[in-house]
Design an enzyme around this catalytic site. Structure first.
Site, short mmCIF file in Angstrom:
data_model
loop_
_atom_site.label_atom_id
_atom_site.label_comp_id
_atom_site.label_asym_id
_atom_site.label_seq_id
_atom_site.Cartn_x
_atom_site.Cartn_y
_atom_site.Cartn_z
N LYS A 94 0.83 -1.21 0.00
CA LYS A 94 0.00 0.00 0.00
C LYS A 94 0.86 1.26 0.00
O LYS A 94 0.57 2.24 -0.69
CB LYS A 94 -0.92 -0.04 1.24
N LYS A 123 0.97 11.41 5.68
CA LYS A 123 1.30 10.32 6.61
C LYS A 123 1.85 9.12 5.84
O LYS A 123 2.87 8.54 6.21
CB LYS A 123 0.01 9.90 7.36
P1 NAD Z 1 -11.46 8.98 8.15
O1 NAD Z 1 -10.74 9.93 9.02
O2 NAD Z 1 -12.54 9.46 7.24
O3 NAD Z 1 -12.10 7.78 9.04
C1 NAD Z 1 -11.51 7.25 10.19
C2 NAD Z 1 -12.64 6.96 11.18
O4 NAD Z 1 -12.07 6.35 12.34
C3 NAD Z 1 -13.34 8.24 11.65
O5 NAD Z 1 -14.74 8.12 11.42
C4 NAD Z 1 -13.01 8.31 13.15
O6 NAD Z 1 -14.06 8.84 13.93
C5 NAD Z 1 -12.76 6.86 13.47
N1 NAD Z 1 -11.93 6.66 14.66
C6 NAD Z 1 -10.80 7.34 14.99
N2 NAD Z 1 -10.30 6.86 16.16
C7 NAD Z 1 -11.14 5.86 16.55
C8 NAD Z 1 -11.16 4.99 17.66
N3 NAD Z 1 -10.22 5.04 18.61
N4 NAD Z 1 -12.18 4.09 17.76
C9 NAD Z 1 -13.15 4.05 16.82
N5 NAD Z 1 -13.19 4.85 15.73
C10 NAD Z 1 -12.18 5.75 15.61
O7 NAD Z 1 -10.33 8.24 7.32
P2 NAD Z 1 -10.52 7.43 5.95
O8 NAD Z 1 -10.32 8.36 4.81
O9 NAD Z 1 -11.73 6.59 6.03
O10 NAD Z 1 -9.19 6.52 6.01
C11 NAD Z 1 -9.12 5.39 6.87
C12 NAD Z 1 -7.81 4.68 6.57
O11 NAD Z 1 -7.82 4.24 5.21
C13 NAD Z 1 -6.57 5.57 6.73
O12 NAD Z 1 -5.52 4.82 7.29
C14 NAD Z 1 -6.26 6.01 5.32
O13 NAD Z 1 -4.88 6.30 5.14
C15 NAD Z 1 -6.70 4.80 4.53
N6 NAD Z 1 -7.15 5.07 3.15
C16 NAD Z 1 -7.90 6.15 2.86
C17 NAD Z 1 -8.31 6.38 1.53
C18 NAD Z 1 -9.18 7.54 1.14
O14 NAD Z 1 -9.28 7.83 -0.07
N7 NAD Z 1 -9.79 8.24 2.08
C19 NAD Z 1 -7.95 5.47 0.52
C20 NAD Z 1 -7.21 4.35 0.87
C21 NAD Z 1 -6.81 4.16 2.19
#
Ligand code: NAD
Length: 290
Positions: free
Chosen positions: A170, A239
């Site tokens: 990734k 990050k």
């Molecule tokens: P986001 O910030 O939209 O979602 C993360 C969620 O986790 C939030 O709703 C938050 O409230 C929740 N959260 C945080 N701490 C928590 C805890 N202790 N307990 C329970 N819930 C908790 O992020 P995202 O965009 O959905 O990304 C999630 C992961 O996927 C990241 O690691 C990101 O790098 C990866 N990712 C994101 C994308 C994208 O396009 N957004 C694509 C591929 C991978």
């Protein structure tokens, strides 16, 4: 599909639609999100009050959390829950390989299996169920998980057997994606300075060897219409690139391009607007002092 309750923690831009697709395929879910489960959980899912309640009711728990330290902390909560029945944690968070190994080793002490399974394809791919998922797990664990993955990730791949190998795949993907985004912005500026029309550049390069996802998706769908709605935050891109560069340094692997990209583009954008969508990067590629 399974009759057994599956856990899903982290219902943000990615986890939210992934959970919706998992539930829509007929899998019963218990969900939790620290920012509010009721507003984010799919219809019909049980809303847990915290990770411990998920741990008490689900043997397989998916995580899709902001970063490695948070995923590690939540995995620890699942492990420590007094009446935990968790057997497997599937981590779709993008952490570094070292963080994934640390989480694996911690869970192993409690007899809980761990698969790192980060995803690619953005929020639109998460909604469409077309994500790529890069799963690192022993063969038997992958075989157990494989039937659950297609509703979320049409393009699931078993990329390795050692913890952290999914994260490595990734991170190298996001280096390429971040480079494509920045390089395409610079190329667009060059084209515009030569009097080329942006729509014509997109149309032409989409069928030429410079083709990439910035050309085929980000510019036509999110940047030119000024929507900036990929759902991938600048802080997450930064990050990921930082994790990639740090891993390269640890391994003594080449990182000239990635470190320059981090310093000149994504690091500066993160300083200025960490919560922006990463498709707003265009101005940060034009002039290093802008
Ligand atoms: P986001 O910030 O939209 O979602 C993360 C969620 O986790 C939030 O709703 C938050 O409230 C929740 N959260 C945080 N701490 C928590 C805890 N202790 N307990 C329970 N819930 C908790 O992020 P995202 O965009 O959905 O990304 C999630 C992961 O996927 C990241 O690691 C990101 O790098 C990866 N990712 C994101 C994308 C994208 O396009 N957004 C694509 C591929 C991978």
């Amino acid at each position: 599909m399974t009759d057994q309750l599956l856990g899903f923690i982290g219902l943000g831009n990615m986890g939210g639609p992934m959970a919706v697709n998992l539930a829509a395929a007929g899998n019963p879910l218990i969900c939790y999100d620290a920012s509010g489960t009721a507003e984010r959980a799919p219809e019909g899912a049980i809303h847990a009050a915290g990770s411990a309640e998920v741990a008490a009711k689900a043997a397989i728990v998916f995580l899709c959390l902001p970063d490695g330290p948070i995923a590690n902390q939540v995995a620890g909560e699942l492990m420590a829950a007094p009446d935990s029945i968790v057997e497997v944690v599937v981590d779709a968070t993008t952490s570094g390989s070292a963080e994934a190994r640390a989480t694996h080793d911690m869970l192993a002490k409690a007899g809980i299996a761990y698969a790192d399974a980060p995803v690619s394809g953005g929020a639109s791919g998460a909604r469409a169920g077309t994500l790529a998922m890069m799963v690192a797990a022993p063969d038997a664990l992958f075989a157990r998980l494989q039937p659950l993955l297609p509703p979320m990730a049409k393009n699931a791949r078993h990329v390795g057997r050692r913890p952290g190998q999914g994260m490595a795949m990734k991170l190298l993907n996001n280096f390429l994606s971040g480079m494509a985004m920045a390089a395409t912005s610079e190329a667009m500026a060059f084209g515009a300075a030569q009097g080329l029309d942006m729509a014509t550049i997109i149309d032409t390069i989409s069928v030429s060897s410079g083709k990439n996802t910035a050309i085929t998706d980000k510019f036509p769908n999110r940047i030119l219409p000024e929507r900036y709605d990929s759902g991938f935050a600048t802080r997450l891109m930064t990050k990921d690139l930082r994790l990639y560069v740090d891993s390269c340094k640890e391994l003594n692997a080449p990182h000239n391009l990635s470190e320059t990209l981090l310093r000149q583009v994504w690091g500066r954008m993160f300083e200025a607007m960490p919560d922006s969508d990463f498709t707003e990067v265009y101005p940060f590629t034009l002039d290093k002092d802008s």
